[in-house]
Design a protein around this motif. Structure first.
Motif, short mmCIF file in Angstrom:
data_model
loop_
_atom_site.label_atom_id
_atom_site.label_comp_id
_atom_site.label_asym_id
_atom_site.label_seq_id
_atom_site.Cartn_x
_atom_site.Cartn_y
_atom_site.Cartn_z
N ILE A 71 -9.23 -0.59 2.58
CA ILE A 71 -8.48 -0.70 1.32
C ILE A 71 -9.42 -0.76 0.13
N LEU A 75 -9.34 3.37 -0.19
CA LEU A 75 -8.17 3.55 -1.04
C LEU A 75 -8.49 3.27 -2.51
N ASN A 267 -0.80 5.67 -6.80
CA ASN A 267 -1.65 4.60 -7.31
C ASN A 267 -0.82 3.37 -7.64
N ILE A 271 -1.24 2.11 -3.59
CA ILE A 271 -2.64 1.67 -3.52
C ILE A 271 -2.85 0.32 -4.21
#
Length: 403
Positions: A71, A75, A267, A271
């Protein structure tokens, strides 16, 4: 059948509007932060920690051995890529495209980074390891702050929202520079040189106006992998890649705008919330709410809550009074103060820098998170209250101060 189809279409339109709303992304961030805090301090806390920090059985990328690492290093590189696209667009063809437009937001952003850092150091001290957290309160969370503004609707002039966005964009660029310069432990020369070679190839593609998006994305993936292994934080690769993407239309469309518009919803609604959920879960058992008075969390809290509003508002006031730049049109001084307070919502970027600042000290990372959450909460509540209660500037040929 027709009525059902009409109802389904209307529902789809409403859902699309909801998912594109700034308020929705801000509310989602608040929700995931509260959920992470609740779970981390419940009977599910151990499972929450294990989910993100337990070593993965399959590791296609050796350095990414946990879900948390994927992450934060993978990401979030996409997050920074989108931020980089937005910065490039604003610099070339937006609010940062001319010296006159850049002057005030750049000054406000610099002051809004410097004053929180100084307040942090004055509070937490300059001794290691606490000193390494100086940049934590220097960043503004765009989604969170704009989400709060969106909740206020027409009470906030469009010029104020645009100014906050511009300050936050410059702020993000500063945060990326800080990460690259101050949170790089050791450079691996071979990987760094290879990354530089790929960056040169990407710049050449942009200069030659290569119209094939997969070329940029494949080279960008290689750039990310090399930066990840070079010792420089991998998210820097996202910004570097973004700066090489052409903005001018090719074959009737802009590659940069297509990527930005395509990735922005991912996004905002995947994310960033996933990052927030993975990083906002502060286990208070070892700290307690009173722990916010410890040097590191107190420094972060005061840096965000006091430092941001003092730095940004003072910069705007001085620039306007000295004739360096005029304040945003249609905004009163009280509204500008409320906007400056909202810039103290650090959340995403501050949590991210906090994890980089204390990599070998989980306790300080948790304390930094507590400070980020406290400072962001205070800033969002006070900023919302100021802007909600601020008198609306009256127009009689010109804007009259409500301050």
């Amino acid at each position: 059948m027709i009525s059902h189809r009409k109802y389904a279409n209307e529902l789809a339109v409403r859902f699309t509007k909801l998912m594109s709303s700034d308020a929705t992304s801000g509310i989602l961030l608040i929700f995931v932060a509260l959920m992470a805090l609740f779970i981390a301090n419940s009977s599910l806390g151990h499972g929450y920690h294990e989910l993100f920090h337990h070593p993965l059985g399959w590791r296609p990328v050796a350095r990414l051995d946990t879900l948390h690492a994927w992450i934060n290093d993978a990401l979030m590189a996409v997050f920074f890529f989108v931020v980089g696209l937005e910065i490039k667009r604003e610099v070339i063809d937006g609010e940062l495209s001319s010296p006159a437009r850049r002057r005030l937001p750049v000054l406000a952003a610099l002051a809004g980074m410097a004053v929180p850092a100084l307040i942090y150091l004055a509070t937490a001290g300059t001794a290691l390891p606490a000193q390494r957290g100086w940049a934590i309160p220097a960043a503004t969370d765009i989604a969170f702050a704009v989400g709060v503004l969106a909740l206020l609707g027409p009470r906030v002039p469009a010029s104020l929202r645009l100014f906050l966005l511009t300050v936050a964009i410059v702020d993000d660029l500063g945060a990326v520079a800080v990460i690259a310069l101050f949170y790089t432990a050791r450079i691996e020369p071979v990987w760094a040189v290879t990354a530089l070679g790929l960056l040169v190839a990407l710049v050449a593609c942009g200069r030659l106006r290569v119209p094939f998006m997969p070329v940029y994305l494949l080279l960008g993936l290689g750039l990310w992998f090399c930066v990840l292994n070079s010792g420089i934080h991998a998210t820097v690769a996202g910004v570097l890649l973004a700066f090489t993407i052409p903005l001018r239309p090719m074959r009737g469309r802009s590659m940069l705008l297509k990527l930005e518009h395509g990735l922005a919803p991912w996004n905002s609604f995947l994310i960033v919330p996933l990052f927030g959920f993975a990083n906002a879960g502060v286990a208070l058992a070892g700290i307690g709410l009173a722990g916010v008075l410890d040097p590191v969390p107190l420094g972060v809290t005061l840096g965000l809550f006091l430092g941001k509003q003092i730095g940004i508002f003072a910069a705007i006031l001085l620039a306007d009074r000295l004739g360096f730049a005029s304040r945003p049109e249609g905004a009163s001084w009280i509204q500008l103060w409320g906007m400056a307070v909202l810039c103290g919502i650090g959340f995403t970027m501050s949590l991210f820098i906090g994890a980089l600042a204390f990599p070998g000290d989980p306790h300080l990372v948790e304390e930094a998170k507590l400070g980020v959450l406290a400072g962001s909460l205070l800033s969002s509540l006070l900023g919302f209250a100021i802007l909600r209660l601020a008198p609306q500037p009256r127009r009689a040929g010109r804007t009259v101060d409500a301050a």
